[in-house]
Motif scaffolding. Structure first.
Motif, PDB file in Angstrom:
ATOM      1  N   GLU A 378      -2.973  -5.129   0.903  1.00  0.00           N
ATOM      2  CA  GLU A 378      -3.328  -3.387   0.493  1.00  0.00           C
ATOM      3  C   GLU A 378      -4.154  -2.924   1.632  1.00  0.00           C
ATOM      4  OE1 GLU A 378      -4.640  -3.734  -3.410  1.00  0.00           O
ATOM      5  OE2 GLU A 378      -2.528  -4.507  -4.341  1.00  0.00           O
ATOM      6  N   THR A 379      -4.018  -2.834   2.713  1.00  0.00           N
ATOM      7  CA  THR A 379      -4.766  -2.002   3.758  1.00  0.00           C
ATOM      8  C   THR A 379      -3.830  -0.863   4.273  1.00  0.00           C
ATOM      9  OG1 THR A 379      -4.031  -3.259   5.524  1.00  0.00           O
ATOM     10  CG2 THR A 379      -5.806  -4.277   4.550  1.00  0.00           C
ATOM     11  N   ARG A 409      -5.704   5.215   1.393  1.00  0.00           N
ATOM     12  CA  ARG A 409      -6.319   3.975   1.398  1.00  0.00           C
ATOM     13  C   ARG A 409      -7.668   4.283   2.343  1.00  0.00           C
ATOM     14  NH1 ARG A 409      -1.598  -0.727   1.887  1.00  0.00           N
ATOM     15  NH2 ARG A 409      -1.161  -0.661  -0.614  1.00  0.00           N
TER      16      ARG A 409
END
Length: 510
Positions: A378-379, A409
């Protein structure tokens, strides 16, 4: 700057406190060696010739002893534990070479055959070698004669540049001349939009004396590949203070130019505090392992030293017994080695880190697998690569969503906003084609045709015949593909650009 000088400048230890063990190891070695010295026998107790014959071990005292190899092995282990390094870990989502603009002189003098087959054709060959060496780094192409033109903007796909490069000849240039300063200004404008330091490579057989000052004063690194036979001189090139490399028969000139243009880029990479340092401790495991071979000799049985060395050897806790490489390298380190050799399929099998594994799958062309693996991360980086993979697999709307996720993000992630805008333009272009296409019941789609996603349901599914073996184009190049011959296309485009009025200079009225 040479590679050795750069390494020496960047060299450091990540865990320097481990170096405090070295004086202790040397002290123990000196103590053992000192105790091994025997006191000489009293001369009056025995005759000199008998004493010499009866003394055992005198001649062997200066030989290599077990304690010597133990001390050397422990010193190597301590240095390895200290974490020597001279570079940062490469960012898998950033090119490992500096962005560059290749500026090619396309004049009548470049058609001289004293550099076979001609100076121009050899220059094109050298540019292709330069592109292959840089392995996907961002590169643009500028051509100049009496005017300068951006043949192709920054691209990571070297195959896209090849047909445009082949179409260049003096006949496509609208005006005669050799305005290197104008080409330099255009190259600088292309580099201005890049996030990292870049360089400019001139491929030319001569520089006008009026342009020398501009090249010497360039804030970006400039290098010149002189397309001149050995022994031929040019006044302008001789007056340059920037690096000049004469064309050679092998690839040595291209490697030298790449190193020159990358020097400033590599220095800038060292200052990126977000990227971790690349620990080179495992390099010292190999000489330590070679020293261990001495333990097969009779009498070399200091087993406590082996245990101490294994305790200090970096990465020992993560070793597996599946092969010799597993004794010294972690799976991710082995994957890095395969990745640097461009064996992306093997690298994807070795990597355990999902970020690196996903990128290796992407580089290998396994786009769907890469997208699935990167779902675990999750980057912004992971979403960015997912978006590019979606675009290359022709799932354009999914690519839009992935770029939007990357921006959510990290709103400042480099290139995310530009890629999102490009992906939206592609979707809009496809929808326009779909809305204007004919709809019919009897329209069939062949097995060898590509169908773009039609999520909006606008018009008929847009078809494009597939071309076997065709190279994948980037988004901008896909949208601007032309059907005419490349040289004719460039000639018309350059003529149109040359006919446009020059933009007003700062401080003057339009």
């Amino acid at each position: 700057m040479s590679d050795l000088a750069f390494v020496l400048e960047a060299f450091r230890f990540l865990r320097p406190l481990w170096l405090l063990l070295i004086p202790l190891v040397l002290l123990l070695w000196w103590s053992v060696r000192r105790a091994d010295r025997r006191k000489p026998m009293l001369a009056e107790a025995i005759a000199p010739h008998l004493r010499e014959a009866l003394t055992v071990g005198r001649r062997g005292r200066r030989r290599l002893a077990p304690v010597d190899s133990v001390a050397l092995m422990l010193v190597l282990a301590a240095i390895g534990a200290a974490g020597p390094t001279w570079s940062r870990q490469p960012d898998p989502f950033a090119a490992q070479s500096a962005p560059a603009v290749v500026v090619l002189e396309v004049t009548d003098s470049m058609e001289a055959s004293d550099v076979a087959p001609t100076r121009l054709e050899r220059g094109k060959q050298k540019i292709r070698d330069f592109l292959d060496l840089r392995a996907g780094a961002r590169t643009a192409l500028v051509a100049y004669a009496g005017t300068a033109h951006a043949v192709l903007p920054m691209t990571e796909d070297p195959q896209v540049m090849v047909p445009y490069l082949e179409g260049l000849s003096p006949q496509v240039m609208p005006r005669e001349g050799a305005r290197a300063a104008e080409a330099l200004q255009l190259a600088q404008s292309l580099l201005a939009s890049e996030a990292s330091t870049g360089g400019i490579l001139f491929v030319s057989d001569g520089i006008d004396a009026a342009d020398v000052a501009a090249l010497n004063a360039s804030p970006q690194p400039v290098a010149v590949l002189a397309m001149l036979p050995e022994g031929t001189r040019d006044r302008g090139i001789d007056s340059l203070s920037v690096p000049v490399v004469t064309v050679t028969a092998d690839a040595g000139d291209v490697r030298q130019l790449d190193a020159l243009l990358n020097a400033a880029y590599r220095r800038a990479r060292l200052e990126e505090s977000e990227q971790p340092w690349d620990d080179r401790a495992h390099w010292l495991a190999w000489p330590a392992a070679l020293i261990l071979l001495l333990w097969f000799r009779r009498g070399w049985t200091m087993r406590w030293a082996v245990l101490a060395a294994l305790a200090l050897l970096p990465g020992a806790e993560g070793a597996r017994a599946e092969g010799i490489a597993d004794w010294f390298l972690t799976p991710d380190q082995q994957g890095r080695l395969a990745y640097e050799k461009r064996d992306y399929e093997r690298a994807a099998e070795l990597f355990t880190d999902p970020l690196w594994r996903g990128y290796a799958l992407y580089k290998d062309g396994q786009y769907k697998a890469a997208i699935e693996v990167l779902d675990r991360v999750e980057t912004a980086q992971a979403a960015m690569v997912q978006g590019i993979a979606q675009i290359k697999s022709q799932s354009y709307r999914d690519g839009v969503r992935a770029f939007e996720t990357a921006l959510a993000r990290d709103p400042d992630y480099p290139g995310a906003a530009e890629n999102l805008a490009t992906a939206k333009r592609i979707v809009s272009y496809i929808e326009t084609l779909q809305e204007g296409s004919d709809t019919g019941e009897d329209t069939g789609i062949g097995a060898d045709e590509e169908v773009y996603d039609n999520e909006s349901g606008s018009g008929e599914e847009t078809e494009r015949p597939a071309t076997a073996g065709a190279a994948m184009l980037t988004a901008d190049q896909w949208m601007t593909t032309v059907d005419s011959r490349t040289d004719e296309f460039l000639r018309l485009r350059f003529a149109l650009e040359a006919s446009q009025p020059a933009p007003p200079q700062e401080g003057t009225e339009p």
